[in-house]
Enzyme design. Structure first.
Site, PDB file in Angstrom:
ATOM      1  N   ASP A   1      54.491  84.994  36.374  1.00 46.00           N
ATOM      2  CA  ASP A   1      55.033  85.113  37.544  1.00 46.00           C
ATOM      3  C   ASP A   1      53.809  85.704  38.575  1.00 46.00           C
ATOM      4  O   ASP A   1      53.936  85.596  39.857  1.00 46.00           O
ATOM      5  CB  ASP A   1      56.068  86.392  37.645  1.00 46.00           C
ATOM      6  CG  ASP A   1      56.934  86.321  36.602  1.00 46.00           C
ATOM      7  OD1 ASP A   1      56.633  85.566  35.559  1.00 46.00           O
ATOM      8  OD2 ASP A   1      58.004  86.813  36.622  1.00 46.00           O
TER       9      ASP A   1
ATOM     10  N   ASP B   1      53.760  93.397  41.864  1.00 45.61           N
ATOM     11  CA  ASP B   1      54.537  92.480  42.735  1.00 45.61           C
ATOM     12  C   ASP B   1      54.502  92.814  44.318  1.00 45.61           C
ATOM     13  O   ASP B   1      55.361  92.509  44.834  1.00 45.61           O
ATOM     14  CB  ASP B   1      55.961  93.176  42.235  1.00 45.61           C
ATOM     15  CG  ASP B   1      56.662  92.391  41.058  1.00 45.61           C
ATOM     16  OD1 ASP B   1      56.145  91.451  40.473  1.00 45.61           O
ATOM     17  OD2 ASP B   1      57.364  93.185  40.182  1.00 45.61           O
TER      18      ASP B   1
HETATM   19  N1  GLY Z   1      59.162  88.197  38.856  1.00 46.60           N
HETATM   20  C1  GLY Z   1      60.544  88.200  38.061  1.00 46.60           C
HETATM   21  C2  GLY Z   1      61.323  87.224  37.946  1.00 46.60           C
HETATM   22  O1  GLY Z   1      61.118  85.907  38.006  1.00 46.60           O
HETATM   23  O2  GLY Z   1      62.488  87.622  37.379  1.00 46.60           O
END
Ligand code: GLY
Length: 386
Positions: A170, A110
């Site tokens: 994501d 992330d």
């Molecule tokens: N990346 C986590 C979400 O979109 O909840």
């Protein structure tokens, strides 16, 4: 970490202003005014970076490790770029500083969400080299998670009993930082890894109907997919709304940075899938999953709408054939978000009705910081087109 605060409602008439006729600039004016009020009532605290609301209305916050930590500072930077207000700039600087240490964390994918949304935006707006250097360091950390046999950056380390090498859709959102790292340094390694990750995601995450899986788990021996599943969607085969939006945004960026037609084609097909889905509501704010079982009695996900709007306003630059359609769609989204139904007066949020995770039973039908971040990004992009 969750930190309880009294609900902070900003009650002046100035903030209770949303109506159907708000222009994009007036939405930016309103958001800037709201934020000026909010920054005075949210205590500056490195362990309590705003994120969302509990059902009881208390504020959910966390430290810089949470994946959402960069969005509140990033929203401040964007509103500073619009308003040129020094108090908003000071708040942006202060909240951004809390996140810098995450540039060394190689236990997460992330890093783009955390550091590109904060330091990346800060650099784009101020051209302060110190901010750029944080993005470069974070990119060096992130590429340690790349497996060249699989051709992907690993997403999660947890749940190792079930997954060997999980990659979630994501993760497409972390590539922009890597493309920028090559632009900043001249080192093509970052660009190569980002491109290959996007190619692998295009190959394995997408279904014949152009929706995408949330999680693809790769076998670390054969390097082939071994599981296609979900974590935040309704089911393994369903189309989790924010996932579709992450894909649309990520492939749009990947095309913009590489010129590879595979990525443009993927972005266009994602847009078509979302827009043509029979379960997309008339106001263009998706339910949390396109296949949620009780539509229309399901929570919306405003964040899916704001990510989509911002992505479309970038896609317009590359797909001129569909300019009118993308513009009218984003305008529908932004007009919907300007209404009282979606406008928030609860500090520090701009929009209501996002959904973090229905299966995880958290942040369901609540204001969430990343919806606000992409909302302001979309408004700024829309404003630049006029
Ligand atoms: N990346 C986590 C979400 O979109 O909840």
């Amino acid at each position: 970490m969750r930190f309880l605060l009294v609900i902070l409602c900003v009650t002046t008439a100035l903030y209770c202003c949303a109506d159907n006729d708000m222009t994009n600039r007036s939405q930016l004016d309103v958001a800037s005014e709201k934020m000026l009020g909010y920054i005075n009532v949210i205590p500056l605290d490195s362990t309590a970076i705003p994120r969302s609301l509990e059902e009881d209305g208390s504020l959910i916050t966390g430290n810089s490790r949470q994946w959402t930590s960069g969005f509140f500072p990033g929203t401040l930077w964007q509103l500073y770029s619009y308003s040129q207000n020094d108090s908003i700039k000071k708040a942006a600087e202060d909240w951004t500083a809390f996140i810098e240490k995450e540039k060394y964390d190689d236990h997460t994918h992330d890093l783009g969400f955390k550091l590109n949304s904060s330091f990346g935006k800060a650099y784009a707006i101020t051209e302060n080299e110190a901010y750029k250097n944080v993005v470069i360091t974070a990119s060096k950390t992130l590429i340690n998670r790349y497996n060249e046999n699989i051709g992907s950056i690993r997403s999660w380390d947890w749940n190792a009993d079930v997954w060997q090498f999980p990659v979630i859709i994501d993760n497409m959102m972390n590539l922009e930082m890597l493309f920028d790292a090559t632009r900043f340094t001249g080192d093509s390694t970052f660009h190569h890894i980002a491109t290959q990750h996007a190619l692998t995601t295009n190959e394995h995450h997408y279904r014949a109907d152009n929706s995408c899986f949330h999680v693809v788990d790769f076998d670390t021996t054969t390097f082939e997919p071994r599981l296609k599943t979900t974590h935040q969607g309704y089911s393994d085969e369903s189309a989790w709304s924010r996932g579709q939006a992450w894909g649309l945004y990520g492939f749009t960026v990947a095309y913009g940075r590489t010129g590879n037609d595979i990525f443009l084609d993927r972005a266009k097909k994602s847009a078509q899938y979302i827009y043509n889905h029979p379960n997309l509501p008339e106001d263009k704010i998706p339910y949390w999953d396109f296949n949620a079982p009780n539509i229309p009695d399901e929570p919306r996900d405003v964040s899916a709408a704001t990510v989509t709007a911002s992505a479309l306003l970038e896609l317009i630059r590359y797909d001129q054939e569909n300019t009118d359609w993308y513009l009218s769609w984003t305008d529908q989204i932004l007009e919907s978000l300007a209404t009282d139904k979606y406008q928030s007066n609860i500090a520090p949020f701009l929009l209501l009705h996002s959904t973090g995770s229905v299966p995880g039973e958290f942040e369901v039908d609540q204001p969430i910081v990343y919806a606000d971040y992409y909302y302001i990004e979309a408004l700024l992009r829309r404003d630049a087109i006029k």
